[in-house]
Design an enzyme around this catalytic site. Structure first.
Site, PDB file in Angstrom:
ATOM      1  N   SER A  66     -32.852  -6.173 -32.105  1.00  0.00           N
ATOM      2  CA  SER A  66     -34.286  -6.187 -32.408  1.00  0.00           C
ATOM      3  C   SER A  66     -34.482  -6.625 -33.849  1.00  0.00           C
ATOM      4  O   SER A  66     -33.599  -6.423 -34.697  1.00  0.00           O
ATOM      5  CB  SER A  66     -34.874  -4.782 -32.235  1.00  0.00           C
ATOM      6  OG  SER A  66     -36.182  -4.710 -32.772  1.00  0.00           O
ATOM      7  N   TYR A 104     -34.488   4.332 -33.745  1.00  0.00           N
ATOM      8  CA  TYR A 104     -34.451   3.039 -33.043  1.00  0.00           C
ATOM      9  C   TYR A 104     -33.934   1.938 -33.963  1.00  0.00           C
ATOM     10  O   TYR A 104     -33.037   1.167 -33.601  1.00  0.00           O
ATOM     11  CB  TYR A 104     -35.857   2.702 -32.542  1.00  0.00           C
ATOM     12  CG  TYR A 104     -35.948   1.399 -31.768  1.00  0.00           C
ATOM     13  CD1 TYR A 104     -35.632   1.353 -30.411  1.00  0.00           C
ATOM     14  CD2 TYR A 104     -36.355   0.219 -32.387  1.00  0.00           C
ATOM     15  CE1 TYR A 104     -35.720   0.167 -29.700  1.00  0.00           C
ATOM     16  CE2 TYR A 104     -36.440  -0.977 -31.685  1.00  0.00           C
ATOM     17  CZ  TYR A 104     -36.125  -0.991 -30.343  1.00  0.00           C
ATOM     18  OH  TYR A 104     -36.194  -2.182 -29.647  1.00  0.00           O
TER      19      TYR A 104
HETATM   20  N1  LIG Z   1     -40.257  -5.594 -25.840  1.00  0.00           N
HETATM   21  C1  LIG Z   1     -40.036  -5.827 -27.127  1.00  0.00           C
HETATM   22  O1  LIG Z   1     -40.935  -6.167 -27.899  1.00  0.00           O
HETATM   23  C2  LIG Z   1     -38.634  -5.715 -27.656  1.00  0.00           C
HETATM   24  C3  LIG Z   1     -38.391  -6.219 -28.928  1.00  0.00           C
HETATM   25  C4  LIG Z   1     -37.101  -6.146 -29.447  1.00  0.00           C
HETATM   26  C5  LIG Z   1     -36.101  -5.594 -28.686  1.00  0.00           C
HETATM   27  N2  LIG Z   1     -36.355  -5.113 -27.449  1.00  0.00           N
HETATM   28  C6  LIG Z   1     -35.232  -4.540 -26.707  1.00  0.00           C
HETATM   29  O2  LIG Z   1     -35.129  -5.177 -25.450  1.00  0.00           O
HETATM   30  C7  LIG Z   1     -34.563  -4.288 -24.496  1.00  0.00           C
HETATM   31  C8  LIG Z   1     -35.429  -4.254 -23.249  1.00  0.00           C
HETATM   32  O3  LIG Z   1     -36.707  -3.790 -23.622  1.00  0.00           O
HETATM   33  P1  LIG Z   1     -37.991  -3.983 -22.700  1.00  0.00           P
HETATM   34  O4  LIG Z   1     -39.038  -4.478 -23.604  1.00  0.00           O
HETATM   35  O5  LIG Z   1     -37.678  -4.758 -21.459  1.00  0.00           O
HETATM   36  O6  LIG Z   1     -38.303  -2.458 -22.336  1.00  0.00           O
HETATM   37  P2  LIG Z   1     -38.500  -1.698 -20.924  1.00  0.00           P
HETATM   38  O7  LIG Z   1     -39.302  -2.532 -20.011  1.00  0.00           O
HETATM   39  O8  LIG Z   1     -38.986  -0.332 -21.247  1.00  0.00           O
HETATM   40  O9  LIG Z   1     -37.014  -1.596 -20.366  1.00  0.00           O
HETATM   41  C9  LIG Z   1     -36.085  -0.692 -20.870  1.00  0.00           C
HETATM   42  C10 LIG Z   1     -34.946  -0.632 -19.864  1.00  0.00           C
HETATM   43  O10 LIG Z   1     -33.908   0.221 -20.357  1.00  0.00           O
HETATM   44  C11 LIG Z   1     -33.449   1.000 -19.282  1.00  0.00           C
HETATM   45  N3  LIG Z   1     -32.869   2.255 -19.730  1.00  0.00           N
HETATM   46  C12 LIG Z   1     -33.397   3.151 -20.588  1.00  0.00           C
HETATM   47  N4  LIG Z   1     -32.576   4.219 -20.697  1.00  0.00           N
HETATM   48  C13 LIG Z   1     -31.503   3.968 -19.879  1.00  0.00           C
HETATM   49  C14 LIG Z   1     -30.335   4.696 -19.553  1.00  0.00           C
HETATM   50  N5  LIG Z   1     -30.075   5.914 -20.062  1.00  0.00           N
HETATM   51  N6  LIG Z   1     -29.446   4.136 -18.696  1.00  0.00           N
HETATM   52  C15 LIG Z   1     -29.692   2.911 -18.163  1.00  0.00           C
HETATM   53  N7  LIG Z   1     -30.786   2.180 -18.425  1.00  0.00           N
HETATM   54  C16 LIG Z   1     -31.686   2.716 -19.282  1.00  0.00           C
HETATM   55  C17 LIG Z   1     -34.684   1.258 -18.424  1.00  0.00           C
HETATM   56  O11 LIG Z   1     -34.289   1.480 -17.083  1.00  0.00           O
HETATM   57  P3  LIG Z   1     -34.398   2.902 -16.294  1.00  0.00           P
HETATM   58  O12 LIG Z   1     -35.528   3.676 -16.895  1.00  0.00           O
HETATM   59  O13 LIG Z   1     -34.621   2.492 -14.874  1.00  0.00           O
HETATM   60  O14 LIG Z   1     -33.058   3.530 -16.488  1.00  0.00           O
HETATM   61  C18 LIG Z   1     -35.396  -0.089 -18.524  1.00  0.00           C
HETATM   62  O15 LIG Z   1     -34.948  -0.940 -17.511  1.00  0.00           O
HETATM   63  C19 LIG Z   1     -34.438  -2.949 -25.202  1.00  0.00           C
HETATM   64  O16 LIG Z   1     -33.120  -2.774 -25.673  1.00  0.00           O
HETATM   65  C20 LIG Z   1     -35.388  -3.071 -26.369  1.00  0.00           C
HETATM   66  O17 LIG Z   1     -35.026  -2.237 -27.448  1.00  0.00           O
HETATM   67  C21 LIG Z   1     -37.601  -5.166 -26.919  1.00  0.00           C
END
Ligand SMILES: NC(=O)c1ccc[n+]([C@@H]2O[C@H](COP(=O)([O-])OP(=O)(O)OC[C@H]3O[C@@H](n4cnc5c(N)ncnc54)[C@H](OP(=O)(O)O)[C@@H]3O)[C@@H](O)[C@H]2O)c1
Length: 255
Positions: free
Chosen positions: A146, A159
């Site tokens: 990130s 985070y």
């Molecule tokens: N969206 C942004 O702006 C942004 C920016 C920078 C980085 N990111 C990074 O991108 C990645 C994906 O984010 P997103 O935006 O797609 O968020 P999201 O839609 O909330 O997805 C998060 C995912 O992580 C999984 N997860 C959480 N805890 C888990 C666990 N204990 N075991 C297995 N899976 C787990 C969740 O699946 P379950 O709940 O089904 O387990 C979900 O599929 C993250 O690492 C986030 O930090 C996002």
């Protein structure tokens, strides 16, 4: 623009495949011809995606995974269908966040964020690497970090630390595993709309933040397609330990 990569004969495992980015990553990798393993806790959500991708002719499997539990990591890899072969593309995408001021963060919140974003990514990478080395295969690990692993913001201390750690983990593993032909790179997305942050960008501070992004917009999942295919494919054969910012210039915004 159409981006092309041929990932036939490869097996990709995407963690967090029930979420916004994970759904996109799995769809892109399946579209490029890889067999794709969807891994997260919400199995029913991934089943819907698996059915959609399978209908396009892709080979897709769903495995339950709690990345914070080492026994779950081993069980998830054991559940990969033998016909898919060994996982040789790993996307460490599962992520968690608890927004709170540093003075109010609890030990449980700290543990959940660090265990999900950093410790889990390490032990899954280790388990995948051990299987690749045993099979004499090369591989590509892509860590989803990130902009908060590079810069600071309020109320996201665990985070931001977890993502900074993931960036250093990327470099550590790149160094140690280059001899095994396992490349380890990271993507550092800026702000994208997702289930994790949707509420925030409707608030005045969220709107103000957007004005500080040089390109003045949120990312779309499709903005990650090119970097993902680059790092997953042999197009990046001489890249390891790299961190690709995909953030509309946020990491280089003016002080
Ligand atoms: N969206 C942004 O702006 C942004 C920016 C920078 C980085 N990111 C990074 O991108 C990645 C994906 O984010 P997103 O935006 O797609 O968020 P999201 O839609 O909330 O997805 C998060 C995912 O992580 C999984 N997860 C959480 N805890 C888990 C666990 N204990 N075991 C297995 N899976 C787990 C969740 O699946 P379950 O709940 O089904 O387990 C979900 O599929 C993250 O690492 C986030 O930090 C996002």
């Amino acid at each position: 623009m159409t981006l092309q990569a041929d990932l036939q004969g490869h097996c990709a495992l995407v963690t967090g495949a029930s979420g916004t980015f994970g759904t996109h990553f799995a769809t892109v990798l399946a579209g490029a011809g890889a067999s794709v393993v969807l891994a997260a806790r919400r199995v029913e959500t991934m089943q819907v995606l698996a059915e959609r991708l399978t209908a396009t002719g892709a080979a897709v499997a769903v495995v339950p995974l709690d990345i914070t539990a080492t026994h779950s990591i081993e069980a998830a890899l054991d559940a990969v269908p033998p016909s898919f072969g060994v996982v040789d593309i790993l996307v460490n995408n599962a992520g968690a966040n608890h927004s709170a001021a540093a003075l109010e963060q609890t030990a449980a919140q700290w543990d959940e964020v660090l265990d999900t974003n950093l410790k889990g990514a390490f032990f899954l990478s280790q388990a995948v690497a051990l299987r690749l080395i045993a099979a004499g295969r090369s591989g590509s690990i892509i860590n989803i970090a990130s902009v908060l692993g590079l810069r600071q913001s309020l109320a996201v201390t665990p985070y931001a630390i977890s993502k900074a750690g993931l960036i250093q983990l990327t470099r550590q593993l790149a160094l140690e595993w280059a001899r095994h032909e396992i490349r380890v790179n990271a993507i550092a997305p800026g702000y994208f709309l997702s289930d994790m942050n949707r509420y925030y960008f409707d608030t005045p501070p969220g709107q103000a933040l957007l004005k500080r992004v040089p390109q003045r917009r949120l990312g779309q999942p499709t903005d990650l397609t090119g970097p993902l295919l680059l790092l997953a494919s042999s197009a990046s054969a001489f890249m390891t330990g790299a961190v690709l910012s995909v953030d509309g210039g946020h990491a280089v915004s003016t002080l």
